[in-house]
Enzyme design. Structure first.
Site, short mmCIF file in Angstrom:
data_model
loop_
_atom_site.label_atom_id
_atom_site.label_comp_id
_atom_site.label_asym_id
_atom_site.label_seq_id
_atom_site.Cartn_x
_atom_site.Cartn_y
_atom_site.Cartn_z
N ASP A 183 -4.71 1.14 -1.28
CA ASP A 183 -3.80 2.23 -1.01
C ASP A 183 -4.61 3.53 -0.91
O ASP A 183 -5.79 3.57 -1.30
CB ASP A 183 -2.78 2.32 -2.17
CG ASP A 183 -1.89 3.52 -2.08
OD1 ASP A 183 -1.32 3.77 -1.00
OD2 ASP A 183 -1.75 4.24 -3.10
N ASN A 238 5.38 1.03 -3.69
CA ASN A 238 5.17 0.49 -2.35
C ASN A 238 3.91 -0.38 -2.27
O ASN A 238 3.63 -0.97 -1.23
CB ASN A 238 5.12 1.60 -1.30
CG ASN A 238 3.98 2.59 -1.52
OD1 ASN A 238 3.43 2.69 -2.61
ND2 ASN A 238 3.63 3.32 -0.48
N THR A 287 -1.65 1.84 3.54
CA THR A 287 -1.08 3.12 3.15
C THR A 287 0.33 3.31 3.66
O THR A 287 0.75 2.67 4.63
CB THR A 287 -1.98 4.27 3.65
OG1 THR A 287 -1.41 5.53 3.32
CG2 THR A 287 -2.16 4.19 5.17
N GLY A 288 1.05 4.21 3.01
CA GLY A 288 2.36 4.60 3.49
C GLY A 288 2.26 5.63 4.60
O GLY A 288 3.23 5.92 5.29
N ASP A 329 -1.20 2.05 -6.75
CA ASP A 329 -0.71 2.83 -7.90
C ASP A 329 0.80 2.96 -7.97
O ASP A 329 1.33 3.41 -8.99
CB ASP A 329 -1.30 4.24 -7.86
CG ASP A 329 -0.65 5.11 -6.79
OD1 ASP A 329 -0.66 4.71 -5.61
OD2 ASP A 329 -0.12 6.18 -7.13
N LYS A 352 3.54 -4.00 2.53
CA LYS A 352 2.08 -4.10 2.47
C LYS A 352 1.64 -5.54 2.20
O LYS A 352 0.66 -6.01 2.76
CB LYS A 352 1.53 -3.16 1.40
CG LYS A 352 1.67 -1.69 1.76
CD LYS A 352 0.99 -0.81 0.71
CE LYS A 352 1.14 0.67 1.03
NZ LYS A 352 0.43 1.53 0.05
N ASP A 381 -3.03 7.43 -1.17
CA ASP A 381 -2.55 8.49 -2.06
C ASP A 381 -2.40 7.98 -3.49
O ASP A 381 -1.73 6.99 -3.74
CB ASP A 381 -1.22 9.04 -1.55
CG ASP A 381 -1.38 9.78 -0.24
OD1 ASP A 381 -1.76 10.95 -0.27
OD2 ASP A 381 -1.16 9.16 0.82
#
Length: 289
Positions: A8, A240, A42-43, A237, A214, A10
């Site tokens: 991930d 998502n 990542t989102g 973290d 994901k 962020d």
């Protein structure tokens, strides 16, 4: 031994300055020396994720928008899972009814109706994650960061969605009031059978097609490379990230991860401010996880 790492960004790969630390960069390079592929999951949209990666000199495949799109190293799209337009319109109506600011990621970029609200919500996120900063400084950081991103501000997103050449990939809603407002809205959205609601921070909810996760995307990438789940390592973290933490044979939650998220991971590393990704990578190599 692991052959693929998906991290991930962020709250995970990125530090408090939204950059990739030198320690994390060095660990990623060390993984490459051992024949281990590194990619991000990542989102963010691809254009949002690229600046930090390019600054760090990291050229990799990318899972973006929580799994709605997958790109190879060259930037070619190899997988897409979009939201049906009828469902997208219902989500936007619900968010409007609850006074929740939102952005829509599409195949033609990211769209918003309110620039001021975008800055306000991003500043709130920065102030929450870095409580030592004053809100004035958080506003300045938010403005500077968002100025680097290619956001399209328009008057009516509903009209945009109606266009034949637009595909909705992700909708993200923000509220300074956090779960108090976002929680009830999430429950309503989840009643739409083809959608899944996750979160990457206390002040947001992220809405995707149920196939845009994901974990599903990492599994597809691994399958294409002939890699088994036990040979895949994931790092995250927030909520998502749960699907990929559950699927991978080796999984690390960040030290700053939500408590519930840590329960889904096999291992816990240091925080994103303490080079936790680099620490996890080097541990996996050293201990042959």
């Amino acid at each position: 031994m692991i052959k693929l790492i998906a991290s991930d960004m962020d709250g995970t790969l990125l530090d408090g300055k939204m950059s990739i630390s030198q320690d994390n960069i060095s660990a990623i390079r060390e993984a490459k020396k051992h024949g281990i592929e590194f990619m991000v999951a990542t989102g963010r949209a691809r254009l949002e994720a690229l600046p930090a990666l390019e600054e760090a000199g990291i050229d990799c495949a990318m899972i973006t928008l929580n799994g709605a799109q997958v790109f190879d190293k060259s930037g070619k799209s190899i997988f897409t899972a979009g939201i049906e337009k009828a469902s997208a319109n219902k989500v936007l109506d619900l968010l409007d009814a609850n006074n929740i600011y939102y952005e829509v990621s599409t195949n033609q970029g990211i769209f918003s109706e309110h620039q001021e609200k975008r800055i306000e919500n991003f500043a709130s996120h920065i102030a929450t994650t870095m409580p030592h900063l004053t809100y004035k400084v958080a506003i300045a950081m938010a403005s500077a960061h968002l100025a680097l991103l290619n956001i399209n501000y328009i008057q009516d997103i509903h009209k945009l969605i109606a266009k034949d050449d637009i595909e909705v990939l992700k909708i993200i809603g923000f509220s300074i009031e956090g779960p108090k407002v976002l929680g009830p809205a999430s429950l309503e959205i989840e009643k739409l059978n083809d959608l899944i609601v996750t979160s990457s921070a206390q002040n947001n909810i992220e809405i995707n097609h149920r196939n845009a996760q994901k974990g599903i995307a990492v599994a597809q990438v691994a399958k294409d490379r002939g890699i088994h789940a036990k040979e895949v390592m994931t790092i995250g973290d927030n909520f998502n990230d749960v699907s990929m933490l559950q699927w991978a044979g080796v999984s690390f939650a960040m030290g700053n991860a939500e408590i519930e998220v840590k329960d889904y991971a096999k291992y816990v590393t240091s925080t994103n401010l303490e080079n936790g990704v680099g620490e996890a990578i080097l541990r996996a190599i050293r201990e042959e996880l």
